[in-house]
Design a protein around this motif. Structure first.
Motif, PDB file in Angstrom:
ATOM      1  N   ARG A 127       3.919   3.914  11.536  1.00 16.30           N
ATOM      2  CA  ARG A 127       2.555   4.392  11.330  1.00 16.30           C
ATOM      3  C   ARG A 127       2.108   4.044   9.911  1.00 16.30           C
ATOM      4  O   ARG A 127       2.710   4.499   8.940  1.00 16.30           O
ATOM      5  CB  ARG A 127       2.467   5.908  11.551  1.00 16.30           C
ATOM      6  N   PRO A 128       1.056   3.239   9.777  1.00 19.53           N
ATOM      7  CA  PRO A 128       0.582   2.850   8.448  1.00 19.53           C
ATOM      8  C   PRO A 128      -0.172   3.993   7.773  1.00 19.53           C
ATOM      9  O   PRO A 128      -0.498   5.003   8.391  1.00 19.53           O
ATOM     10  CB  PRO A 128      -0.354   1.672   8.750  1.00 19.53           C
ATOM     11  N   MET A 136       6.691   4.112  -3.727  1.00 27.39           N
ATOM     12  CA  MET A 136       6.638   3.401  -2.441  1.00 27.39           C
ATOM     13  C   MET A 136       5.240   2.826  -2.226  1.00 27.39           C
ATOM     14  O   MET A 136       4.245   3.495  -2.459  1.00 27.39           O
ATOM     15  CB  MET A 136       6.983   4.353  -1.294  1.00 27.39           C
ATOM     16  N   LYS A 137       5.159   1.562  -1.761  1.00 27.20           N
ATOM     17  CA  LYS A 137       3.866   0.935  -1.523  1.00 27.20           C
ATOM     18  C   LYS A 137       3.168   1.558  -0.328  1.00 27.20           C
ATOM     19  O   LYS A 137       3.798   1.872   0.684  1.00 27.20           O
ATOM     20  CB  LYS A 137       4.054  -0.564  -1.274  1.00 27.20           C
ATOM     21  N   ARG A 138       1.856   1.754  -0.450  1.00 23.88           N
ATOM     22  CA  ARG A 138       1.086   2.225   0.704  1.00 23.88           C
ATOM     23  C   ARG A 138       0.956   1.087   1.709  1.00 23.88           C
ATOM     24  O   ARG A 138       0.738  -0.072   1.344  1.00 23.88           O
ATOM     25  CB  ARG A 138      -0.310   2.704   0.265  1.00 23.88           C
ATOM     26  N   TYR A 145      -0.524  -3.328  -2.198  1.00 27.88           N
ATOM     27  CA  TYR A 145      -0.288  -2.694  -0.909  1.00 27.88           C
ATOM     28  C   TYR A 145       0.681  -3.534  -0.077  1.00 27.88           C
ATOM     29  O   TYR A 145       0.797  -4.746  -0.251  1.00 27.88           O
ATOM     30  CB  TYR A 145      -1.593  -2.539  -0.126  1.00 27.88           C
ATOM     31  N   ARG A 146       1.346  -2.876   0.853  1.00 28.19           N
ATOM     32  CA  ARG A 146       2.144  -3.567   1.861  1.00 28.19           C
ATOM     33  C   ARG A 146       1.274  -3.755   3.086  1.00 28.19           C
ATOM     34  O   ARG A 146       0.646  -2.799   3.551  1.00 28.19           O
ATOM     35  CB  ARG A 146       3.397  -2.758   2.201  1.00 28.19           C
ATOM     36  N   VAL A 147       1.230  -4.964   3.617  1.00 26.58           N
ATOM     37  CA  VAL A 147       0.280  -5.293   4.683  1.00 26.58           C
ATOM     38  C   VAL A 147       1.013  -5.795   5.921  1.00 26.58           C
ATOM     39  O   VAL A 147       1.950  -6.580   5.828  1.00 26.58           O
ATOM     40  CB  VAL A 147      -0.720  -6.369   4.203  1.00 26.58           C
ATOM     41  N   SER A 148       0.557  -5.331   7.091  1.00 26.27           N
ATOM     42  CA  SER A 148       1.008  -5.899   8.354  1.00 26.27           C
ATOM     43  C   SER A 148      -0.229  -6.257   9.174  1.00 26.27           C
ATOM     44  O   SER A 148      -1.341  -5.814   8.871  1.00 26.27           O
ATOM     45  CB  SER A 148       1.927  -4.932   9.112  1.00 26.27           C
ATOM     46  N   GLU A 180      -4.243 -11.232   1.541  1.00 25.70           N
ATOM     47  CA  GLU A 180      -4.009 -11.727   0.181  1.00 25.70           C
ATOM     48  C   GLU A 180      -4.582 -10.770  -0.861  1.00 25.70           C
ATOM     49  O   GLU A 180      -3.928 -10.464  -1.870  1.00 25.70           O
ATOM     50  CB  GLU A 180      -4.639 -13.111   0.017  1.00 25.70           C
ATOM     51  N   ALA A 181      -5.808 -10.270  -0.613  1.00 24.52           N
ATOM     52  CA  ALA A 181      -6.446  -9.363  -1.564  1.00 24.52           C
ATOM     53  C   ALA A 181      -5.708  -8.034  -1.649  1.00 24.52           C
ATOM     54  O   ALA A 181      -5.490  -7.497  -2.741  1.00 24.52           O
ATOM     55  CB  ALA A 181      -7.902  -9.136  -1.160  1.00 24.52           C
ATOM     56  N   LEU A 182      -5.304  -7.494  -0.509  1.00 24.91           N
ATOM     57  CA  LEU A 182      -4.623  -6.198  -0.485  1.00 24.91           C
ATOM     58  C   LEU A 182      -3.236  -6.287  -1.113  1.00 24.91           C
ATOM     59  O   LEU A 182      -2.821  -5.397  -1.863  1.00 24.91           O
ATOM     60  CB  LEU A 182      -4.525  -5.684   0.951  1.00 24.91           C
ATOM     61  N   GLU A 183      -2.521  -7.341  -0.811  1.00 22.68           N
ATOM     62  CA  GLU A 183      -1.202  -7.518  -1.430  1.00 22.68           C
ATOM     63  C   GLU A 183      -1.334  -7.713  -2.931  1.00 22.68           C
ATOM     64  O   GLU A 183      -0.466  -7.273  -3.703  1.00 22.68           O
ATOM     65  CB  GLU A 183      -0.476  -8.694  -0.783  1.00 22.68           C
ATOM     66  N   GLY A 184      -2.446  -8.342  -3.349  1.00 23.11           N
ATOM     67  CA  GLY A 184      -2.704  -8.486  -4.772  1.00 23.11           C
ATOM     68  C   GLY A 184      -2.950  -7.162  -5.463  1.00 23.11           C
ATOM     69  O   GLY A 184      -2.731  -7.019  -6.671  1.00 23.11           O
TER      70      GLY A 184
END
Length: 220
Positions: free
Chosen positions: A46-47, A1-3, A27-30, A20-24
């Motif tokens: 909760r992230p 599972m992605k953090r 990671y899953r980003v909101s 963009e950097a984190l998804e690269g």
């Protein structure tokens, strides 16, 4: 599972760069663009980690931070003075990065903080030889059950959810208030003292550390 990482920043350019950097990195980003929006986002999910700007519309980063107990928070701010950094780190932030930042360094700090997050077996939290299962509301030390009161359990669960972060007294009381109406500012010290004794007696050692005048953390 992605953090899952939540970016709280009203600067769209910086937010886009970080996303963009984190998804690269996998990671899953909101995103949240104000302090108020960040608090509302926590009601939905909760992230695993939050990147928090300070100068936000609505609630400021300083106002939001106490509501984020149990989640590693890296403050990413243009405020570079030592007093601001010290206050926020003692107030519960896991790390502090000054803008403008080096992206590679920030990604490394994110990776380190997530590595320090508790090992999870489903919803189970572990720390050293402690195992806390929220489904059964049970705590074990080396396989032996530790019998805790409702308040002691709530305190331990919150601290184990983020072992590298200081949880302030006010944040702790705020987060466990719904489950533990008997825990007040005057009784908190007694509850923590009783919890420590039970954990020591069970063979878990001195695993809760007091941060004088601030709050408590797991002793890493």
């Amino acid at each position: 599972m992605k953090r899952h990482i939540l970016i709280v920043d009203d600067d769209i350019h910086i937010g886009d760069l970080l996303q963009e950097a984190l998804e690269g990195e996998g990671y899953r980003v909101s995103r949240a663009y104000s302090g108020t929006e960040a608090v509302l986002a926590l009601d939905r999910e909760r992230p695993d980690l939050i990147l928090l700007d300070l100068m936000l519309p609505g609630l400021s980063g300083e106002q939001v931070l106490p509501r984020l107990a149990g989640i590693p928070v890296i403050v990413v701010s243009a405020k570079a003075d030592v007093d601001s950094k010290t206050s926020l780190l003692l107030g519960g932030a896991a790390d502090y990065v000054t803008k403008p930042f080096v992206l590679r360094e920030l990604l490394a700090r994110v990776a380190v903080r997530l590595r320090e997050a508790p090992i999870r077996d489903g919803a189970v939290l572990t720390f050293r030889n402690l195992r806390l299962d929220p489904d059964t509301r049970s705590v074990q030390a080396d396989g032996t059950e530790v019998r805790l009161t409702r308040t002691e359990y709530a305190i331990l669960k919150l601290l184990m959810a983020n072992p590298a972060q200081v949880v302030t007294k006010s944040a702790l009381l705020n987060r466990i208030a719904m489950d533990t109406p008997d825990c007040t500012e005057s009784s908190l010290k007694t509850h923590v003292s009783n919890l420590r004794k039970k954990l020591r007696d069970a063979g878990a050692g001195d695993c809760i550390e007091s941060v004088w005048g601030i709050g408590f953390k797991m002793s890493v």
